[in-house]
Design a protein around this motif. Structure first.
Motif, PDB file in Angstrom:
ATOM      1  N   GLY A 226       0.810  -1.210   0.000  1.00 30.04           N
ATOM      2  CA  GLY A 226       0.000   0.000   0.000  1.00 30.04           C
ATOM      3  C   GLY A 226       0.844   1.261   0.000  1.00 30.04           C
ATOM      4  N   ILE A 227       1.895   1.271   0.792  1.00 22.94           N
ATOM      5  CA  ILE A 227       2.806   2.421   0.803  1.00 22.94           C
ATOM      6  C   ILE A 227       3.433   2.604  -0.581  1.00 22.94           C
ATOM      7  N   MET A 228       3.830   1.495  -1.201  1.00 22.46           N
ATOM      8  CA  MET A 228       4.429   1.580  -2.539  1.00 22.46           C
ATOM      9  C   MET A 228       3.434   2.116  -3.557  1.00 22.46           C
ATOM     10  N   GLU A 229       2.177   1.754  -3.427  1.00 18.87           N
ATOM     11  CA  GLU A 229       1.174   2.295  -4.351  1.00 18.87           C
ATOM     12  C   GLU A 229       1.100   3.809  -4.238  1.00 18.87           C
ATOM     13  N   VAL A 230       1.101   4.305  -3.009  1.00 16.64           N
ATOM     14  CA  VAL A 230       1.071   5.755  -2.799  1.00 16.64           C
ATOM     15  C   VAL A 230       2.349   6.397  -3.319  1.00 16.64           C
ATOM     16  N   LEU A 231       3.476   5.783  -3.021  1.00 17.61           N
ATOM     17  CA  LEU A 231       4.765   6.334  -3.399  1.00 17.61           C
ATOM     18  C   LEU A 231       4.925   6.451  -4.912  1.00 17.61           C
ATOM     19  N   THR A 232       4.436   5.482  -5.641  1.00 11.47           N
ATOM     20  CA  THR A 232       4.646   5.443  -7.099  1.00 11.47           C
ATOM     21  C   THR A 232       3.499   6.068  -7.886  1.00 11.47           C
ATOM     22  N   ASP A 233       2.437   6.464  -7.218  1.00 14.81           N
ATOM     23  CA  ASP A 233       1.291   7.043  -7.917  1.00 14.81           C
ATOM     24  C   ASP A 233       1.661   8.404  -8.518  1.00 14.81           C
ATOM     25  N   THR A 234       1.243   8.628  -9.755  1.00 15.43           N
ATOM     26  CA  THR A 234       1.516   9.907 -10.427  1.00 15.43           C
ATOM     27  C   THR A 234       0.237  10.665 -10.763  1.00 15.43           C
ATOM     28  N   SER A 235      -0.910  10.160 -10.301  1.00 19.55           N
ATOM     29  CA  SER A 235      -2.191  10.778 -10.658  1.00 19.55           C
ATOM     30  C   SER A 235      -2.601  11.895  -9.713  1.00 19.55           C
ATOM     31  N   GLY A 236      -1.962  11.960  -8.548  1.00 16.73           N
ATOM     32  CA  GLY A 236      -2.367  12.938  -7.542  1.00 16.73           C
ATOM     33  C   GLY A 236      -3.482  12.466  -6.638  1.00 16.73           C
ATOM     34  N   THR A 237      -3.920  11.227  -6.823  1.00 17.98           N
ATOM     35  CA  THR A 237      -5.031  10.679  -6.035  1.00 17.98           C
ATOM     36  C   THR A 237      -4.785  10.772  -4.532  1.00 17.98           C
ATOM     37  N   TYR A 238      -3.553  10.565  -4.124  1.00 19.50           N
ATOM     38  CA  TYR A 238      -3.258  10.453  -2.689  1.00 19.50           C
ATOM     39  C   TYR A 238      -2.718  11.751  -2.073  1.00 19.50           C
ATOM     40  N   ILE A 239      -2.717  12.817  -2.825  1.00 22.72           N
ATOM     41  CA  ILE A 239      -2.210  14.085  -2.295  1.00 22.72           C
ATOM     42  C   ILE A 239      -3.236  14.700  -1.345  1.00 22.72           C
ATOM     43  N   LYS A 240      -2.762  15.117  -0.169  1.00 28.52           N
ATOM     44  CA  LYS A 240      -3.630  15.677   0.881  1.00 28.52           C
ATOM     45  C   LYS A 240      -4.794  14.732   1.153  1.00 28.52           C
ATOM     46  N   ALA A 241      -4.444  13.470   1.392  1.00 29.48           N
ATOM     47  CA  ALA A 241      -5.432  12.422   1.612  1.00 29.48           C
ATOM     48  C   ALA A 241      -5.061  11.595   2.838  1.00 29.48           C
ATOM     49  N   ASN A 242      -6.079  10.987   3.416  1.00 33.65           N
ATOM     50  CA  ASN A 242      -5.920  10.241   4.655  1.00 33.65           C
ATOM     51  C   ASN A 242      -6.771   8.972   4.532  1.00 33.65           C
ATOM     52  N   TYR A 243      -6.112   7.813   4.579  1.00 34.63           N
ATOM     53  CA  TYR A 243      -6.806   6.546   4.377  1.00 34.63           C
ATOM     54  C   TYR A 243      -6.501   5.570   5.506  1.00 34.63           C
ATOM     55  N   GLY A 244      -7.516   4.790   5.878  1.00 37.65           N
ATOM     56  CA  GLY A 244      -7.262   3.582   6.636  1.00 37.65           C
ATOM     57  C   GLY A 244      -6.853   2.483   5.668  1.00 37.65           C
ATOM     58  N   ILE A 245      -6.042   1.551   6.137  1.00 39.48           N
ATOM     59  CA  ILE A 245      -5.604   0.452   5.275  1.00 39.48           C
ATOM     60  C   ILE A 245      -5.695  -0.854   6.050  1.00 39.48           C
ATOM     61  N   GLY A 246      -6.361  -1.834   5.437  1.00 41.07           N
ATOM     62  CA  GLY A 246      -6.539  -3.122   6.077  1.00 41.07           C
ATOM     63  C   GLY A 246      -6.641  -4.225   5.046  1.00 41.07           C
ATOM     64  N   GLU A 247      -6.802  -5.438   5.531  1.00 40.99           N
ATOM     65  CA  GLU A 247      -6.900  -6.609   4.658  1.00 40.99           C
ATOM     66  C   GLU A 247      -8.360  -6.873   4.308  1.00 40.99           C
ATOM     67  N   PRO A 248      -8.674  -7.026   3.031  1.00 37.37           N
ATOM     68  CA  PRO A 248     -10.069  -7.305   2.647  1.00 37.37           C
ATOM     69  C   PRO A 248     -10.598  -8.562   3.332  1.00 37.37           C
ATOM     70  N   GLY A 249     -11.879  -8.528   3.689  1.00 37.53           N
ATOM     71  CA  GLY A 249     -12.515  -9.715   4.242  1.00 37.53           C
ATOM     72  C   GLY A 249     -12.185 -10.001   5.692  1.00 37.53           C
ATOM     73  N   THR A 250     -11.706  -9.002   6.441  1.00 38.64           N
ATOM     74  CA  THR A 250     -11.336  -9.236   7.844  1.00 38.64           C
ATOM     75  C   THR A 250     -12.191  -8.398   8.791  1.00 38.64           C
ATOM     76  N   ILE A 251     -13.483  -8.283   8.468  1.00 38.88           N
ATOM     77  CA  ILE A 251     -14.405  -7.631   9.404  1.00 38.88           C
ATOM     78  C   ILE A 251     -14.721  -8.639  10.502  1.00 38.88           C
ATOM     79  N   GLN A 252     -14.127  -8.426  11.656  1.00 42.23           N
ATOM     80  CA  GLN A 252     -14.263  -9.361  12.776  1.00 42.23           C
ATOM     81  C   GLN A 252     -13.970  -8.613  14.072  1.00 42.23           C
ATOM     82  N   GLU A 253     -14.210  -9.249  15.196  1.00 45.47           N
ATOM     83  CA  GLU A 253     -14.088  -8.574  16.489  1.00 45.47           C
ATOM     84  C   GLU A 253     -12.660  -8.116  16.775  1.00 45.47           C
ATOM     85  N   LYS A 254     -11.702  -8.931  16.368  1.00 47.42           N
ATOM     86  CA  LYS A 254     -10.301  -8.646  16.650  1.00 47.42           C
ATOM     87  C   LYS A 254      -9.447  -9.421  15.650  1.00 47.42           C
ATOM     88  N   PRO A 255      -8.139  -9.119  15.568  1.00 52.42           N
ATOM     89  CA  PRO A 255      -7.266  -9.872  14.660  1.00 52.42           C
ATOM     90  C   PRO A 255      -7.229 -11.353  15.041  1.00 52.42           C
TER      91      PRO A 255
END
Length: 222
Positions: A182-211
């Motif tokens: 995910g960090i690499m996606e932000v680092l290499t992005d050239t579209s400006g999508t992630y500029i002045k942006a704030n995202y949570g990042i997690g693993e798909p399909g892990t909606i559960q009480e705890k890890p």
């Protein structure tokens, strides 16, 4: 060619990010940490620079930022460190900052996971980490903040999904490999999508009480 400055304690995330940059891009890397030479073995001397310093040393940070295009700040833990990094970036006219922290600092974690997450982090830590993130958002820099959920090691799993700041975050876990990707996606992005942006990042399909790696820990139960 881009020069990336990696700030923060040398750990599996910063080490994995450095390796990914060297393997998957032509970028140069500056690694900045206290006693860094004892922690990092240079594998590509023509592309790597090690600088020994602390995040509270603005003069040393200014030195490290010479010719740098992007700063990666690993884990914003102390407000004075974050402010010093911002000051050094402004002094050197380096405008691009990617910074990580944890989910839950905005009360954005929902459901049973949200209750568990807040209990684990504690109110004092949440307040301290929120103030660090607020300083970045007020800095005027071209920042991206990534708020990661609970991390574990699984070398063949780099799945991740990003959740915008204004949405509830329910994902309980993320592999370190997924965070690095995910960090690499932000680092290499050239579209400006992630500029002045704030995202949570997690693993798909892990909606559960705890890890999953806390599931048998009775001490974390209500």
């Amino acid at each position: 060619m881009t020069k990336v400055l990696i700030l923060g304690d040398t750990n599996p995330i910063t080490a994995g990010l450095r390796d990914s940059i060297l393997v998957n891009t032509t970028d140069d890397v500056v690694i900045y940490d206290h006693l860094v030479a004892a922690k990092v073995q240079v594998s590509a001397p023509e592309r790597e620079i090690l600088i020994d310093g602390r995040l509270t040393d603005e003069a040393k940070l200014v030195e490290a930022m010479a010719g740098v295009d992007v700063v990666y700040l690993n884990k914003m833990l102390q407000l004075n460190e974050v402010r010093t990094v911002i000051a050094a970036m402004k002094a050197t006219h380096v405008n691009r900052l990617i910074a990580t922290t944890v989910v839950g600092i905005y009360g954005e974690t929902g459901g049973d996971f949200g209750v568990w997450n807040i209990k684990q982090l504690g109110a004092p830590a949440i307040g301290r980490l929120r103030r660090c993130a607020d300083a970045v958002e007020r800095s005027g820099l071209d920042y991206t903040i990534l708020r990661y959920t609970w991390l574990y090691e699984e070398s063949d799993n780099d799945k991740f999904v990003m959740v915008p700041q204004n949405q509830k975050f329910m994902l309980a876990q993320l592999s370190r490999e997924g965070l690095i990707k995910g960090i690499m996606e932000v680092l290499t992005d050239t579209s400006g999508t992630y500029i002045k942006a704030n995202y949570g990042i997690g693993e798909p399909g892990t909606i559960q009480e705890k890890p999953f790696f806390y599931m048998d820990d009775e001490d974390t139960e209500e």
